[in-house]
Design an enzyme around this catalytic site. Structure first.
Site, PDB file in Angstrom:
ATOM      1  N   CYS A  84     -16.163 -10.117   5.500  1.00 30.72           N
ATOM      2  CA  CYS A  84     -15.567  -8.843   5.110  1.00 30.72           C
ATOM      3  C   CYS A  84     -14.314  -9.100   4.269  1.00 30.72           C
ATOM      4  O   CYS A  84     -13.506  -9.968   4.598  1.00 30.72           O
ATOM      5  CB  CYS A  84     -15.186  -8.038   6.344  1.00 30.72           C
ATOM      6  SG  CYS A  84     -16.556  -7.797   7.499  1.00 30.72           S
ATOM      7  N   CYS A 137       0.842  -1.199   0.000  1.00 32.28           N
ATOM      8  CA  CYS A 137       0.000   0.000   0.000  1.00 32.28           C
ATOM      9  C   CYS A 137       0.883   1.257   0.000  1.00 32.28           C
ATOM     10  O   CYS A 137       1.866   1.335   0.751  1.00 32.28           O
ATOM     11  CB  CYS A 137      -0.910   0.004   1.219  1.00 32.28           C
ATOM     12  SG  CYS A 137      -2.024   1.422   1.274  1.00 32.28           S
ATOM     13  N   CYS A 155     -19.770   1.157   7.688  1.00 30.47           N
ATOM     14  CA  CYS A 155     -18.986   0.560   8.769  1.00 30.47           C
ATOM     15  C   CYS A 155     -17.804   1.495   8.993  1.00 30.47           C
ATOM     16  O   CYS A 155     -16.937   1.623   8.123  1.00 30.47           O
ATOM     17  CB  CYS A 155     -18.524  -0.835   8.374  1.00 30.47           C
ATOM     18  SG  CYS A 155     -17.495  -1.653   9.620  1.00 30.47           S
ATOM     19  N   ARG A 215     -18.291  -3.121  17.228  1.00 27.96           N
ATOM     20  CA  ARG A 215     -17.477  -4.294  16.894  1.00 27.96           C
ATOM     21  C   ARG A 215     -16.157  -4.290  17.646  1.00 27.96           C
ATOM     22  O   ARG A 215     -15.370  -3.351  17.536  1.00 27.96           O
ATOM     23  CB  ARG A 215     -17.218  -4.334  15.377  1.00 27.96           C
ATOM     24  CG  ARG A 215     -18.507  -4.359  14.585  1.00 27.96           C
ATOM     25  CD  ARG A 215     -18.298  -4.620  13.105  1.00 27.96           C
ATOM     26  NE  ARG A 215     -19.590  -4.695  12.441  1.00 27.96           N
ATOM     27  CZ  ARG A 215     -20.373  -5.776  12.415  1.00 27.96           C
ATOM     28  NH1 ARG A 215     -19.960  -6.873  13.003  1.00 27.96           N
ATOM     29  NH2 ARG A 215     -21.544  -5.753  11.820  1.00 27.96           N
ATOM     30  N   CYS A 254       0.152   0.557  10.229  1.00 28.86           N
ATOM     31  CA  CYS A 254      -0.172  -0.492   9.267  1.00 28.86           C
ATOM     32  C   CYS A 254       1.056  -1.233   8.735  1.00 28.86           C
ATOM     33  O   CYS A 254       1.928  -0.633   8.089  1.00 28.86           O
ATOM     34  CB  CYS A 254      -0.952   0.092   8.095  1.00 28.86           C
ATOM     35  SG  CYS A 254      -1.528  -1.181   6.940  1.00 28.86           S
ATOM     36  N   CYS A 313     -19.207  -7.258   3.271  1.00 28.19           N
ATOM     37  CA  CYS A 313     -18.556  -5.993   3.613  1.00 28.19           C
ATOM     38  C   CYS A 313     -17.230  -5.939   2.874  1.00 28.19           C
ATOM     39  O   CYS A 313     -16.569  -6.966   2.699  1.00 28.19           O
ATOM     40  CB  CYS A 313     -18.330  -5.906   5.116  1.00 28.19           C
ATOM     41  SG  CYS A 313     -17.475  -4.392   5.672  1.00 28.19           S
ATOM     42  N   CYS A 315       0.086   5.159   6.813  1.00 28.95           N
ATOM     43  CA  CYS A 315      -0.592   4.972   8.099  1.00 28.95           C
ATOM     44  C   CYS A 315       0.390   4.348   9.093  1.00 28.95           C
ATOM     45  O   CYS A 315       0.941   3.268   8.844  1.00 28.95           O
ATOM     46  CB  CYS A 315      -1.811   4.074   7.929  1.00 28.95           C
ATOM     47  SG  CYS A 315      -2.973   4.653   6.663  1.00 28.95           S
TER      48      CYS A 315
END
Length: 345
Positions: free
Chosen positions: A129, A85, A220, A292, A92, A160, A89
């Protein structure tokens, strides 16, 4: 959709939490339950400042008004495209710029995803998901994802996806394929956001949420705690979520999983009871949402998880992997739910 809700109106004297919130005062901190914006940061900080017993009692009372207190939804999350990616972040391990043990992997095949979804359903999951490590999907990616969504939906599972920032028209394609929920977290409060991510801004995230809402897909959206933020910042995150109009149908609260090689590795650990308080604040401010209990469960004791359920969490990610970090094994989860007398939805 309302975007950034400034909400700093309420002022509180510098007195102790017990003086601020005498017996029964928690009842005065309840907001509207119809999704209308009503929570400012100071009011949520006041919730977080309540004596622990008062806060949990209040959260459990709100929870029972809107949910079966002894049922939990089981969701499974699979990474359909891992690593590489371009974002930065700080939490991550899939960011290409960090040196972690996550290996880049191409997109899974439709057959692999469907087989995993079928196995998840057989283990008791009702929601599946699919996540991908992209800044945002290209059109060819969306075409593959719509095939996956349709195939998983045909198994009788809720669907999801979490695919990053969406371009115009992509949410509509996912909706047409049968997507039930789109996950796109705000991560933290606006004022702390720049400490965690610089490759996209807060408005970018809100823009994608607007696209999701506009396409008629359930939202979500949650965040991560334990990234070195203050209680004020945790209150700011909850305020942002609660003041979306309407607030998200699904609110994942993640506890930072520290991965060596990421900038947040070595961050001072968050007190587990502060995490429970955050769950309670989410339940009180977003009473109808599925709250969640997400990343970080592997590091939580059974007792802390039990407190989270008492505070209003009513969904868990279930299975061996949560994207690229560990998740309690299915058998351990089953044993915990049985011990607590909780049933799968």
């Amino acid at each position: 959709m309302n975007q950034l809700i400034s909400g700093m109106a309420a002022n509180f004297d510098t007195v102790s939490p017990m003086e601020k919130h005498p017996r029964g005062a928690a009842d005065n901190l309840t907001g509207a339950d119809d999704g209308s914006p009503s929570w400012d940061v100071a009011r949520i900080e006041a919730l977080l400042d309540l004596p622990f017993n008062d806060l949990i009692h209040h959260a459990q009372s709100v929870h029972r008004q809107h949910h079966d207190a002894n049922t939990v939804q089981l969701s499974t999350l699979i990474s359909v495209k891992t690593g590489g990616c371009p974002e930065d972040c700080g939490y991550c391990p899939q960011a290409a710029r960090y040196h972690t043990n996550v290996e880049n992997q191409g997109m899974l095949s439709l057959e692999e995803v469907v087989a995993t979804a079928a196995a998840a359903k057989a283990q008791g999951a009702s929601r599946f998901c699919m996540g991908a490590a992209w800044r945002g999907p290209k059109q060819r990616d969306i075409e593959k994802m719509t095939e996956m969504v349709s195939a998983v939906k045909a198994l009788g599972l809720e669907t999801c996806t979490t695919l990053g920032m969406l371009k115009p028209g992509q949410a509509e394609q996912l909706k047409q394929a049968g997507l039930d929920y789109y996950n796109h977290n705000l991560d933290t409060a606006p004022e702390f956001y720049g400490e965690i991510i610089t490759t996209r801004n807060y408005q970018d995230r809100l823009n994608t949420l607007e696209k999701v809402r506009g396409a008629g897909i359930n939202v979500c959206c949650g965040g991560i705690v334990g990234m070195g933020e203050s209680r004020h910042a945790r209150a700011g995150l909850i305020a942002q979520l609660a003041n979306l109009d309407p607030y998200p149908e699904s609110v994942p609260i993640n506890h930072l999983v520290q991965v060596e090689g990421t900038p947040l590795h070595g961050t001072a650990a968050l007190d587990p009871l502060e995490f429970v308080r955050t769950i309670a604040a989410a339940r009180i401010t977003m009473p109808k949402a599925m709250v969640r209990l997400s990343a970080g469960r592997q590091e939580m004791s059974d007792a802390v998880q039990a407190l989270c359920f008492l505070a209003g969490a009513n969904s868990i990610f279930y299975g061996d992997k949560l994207l690229t970090t560990g998740n309690p094994e299915a058998e351990r989860d089953k044993a915990l739910l049985e011990k607590l007398g909780l049933r799968a939805m």
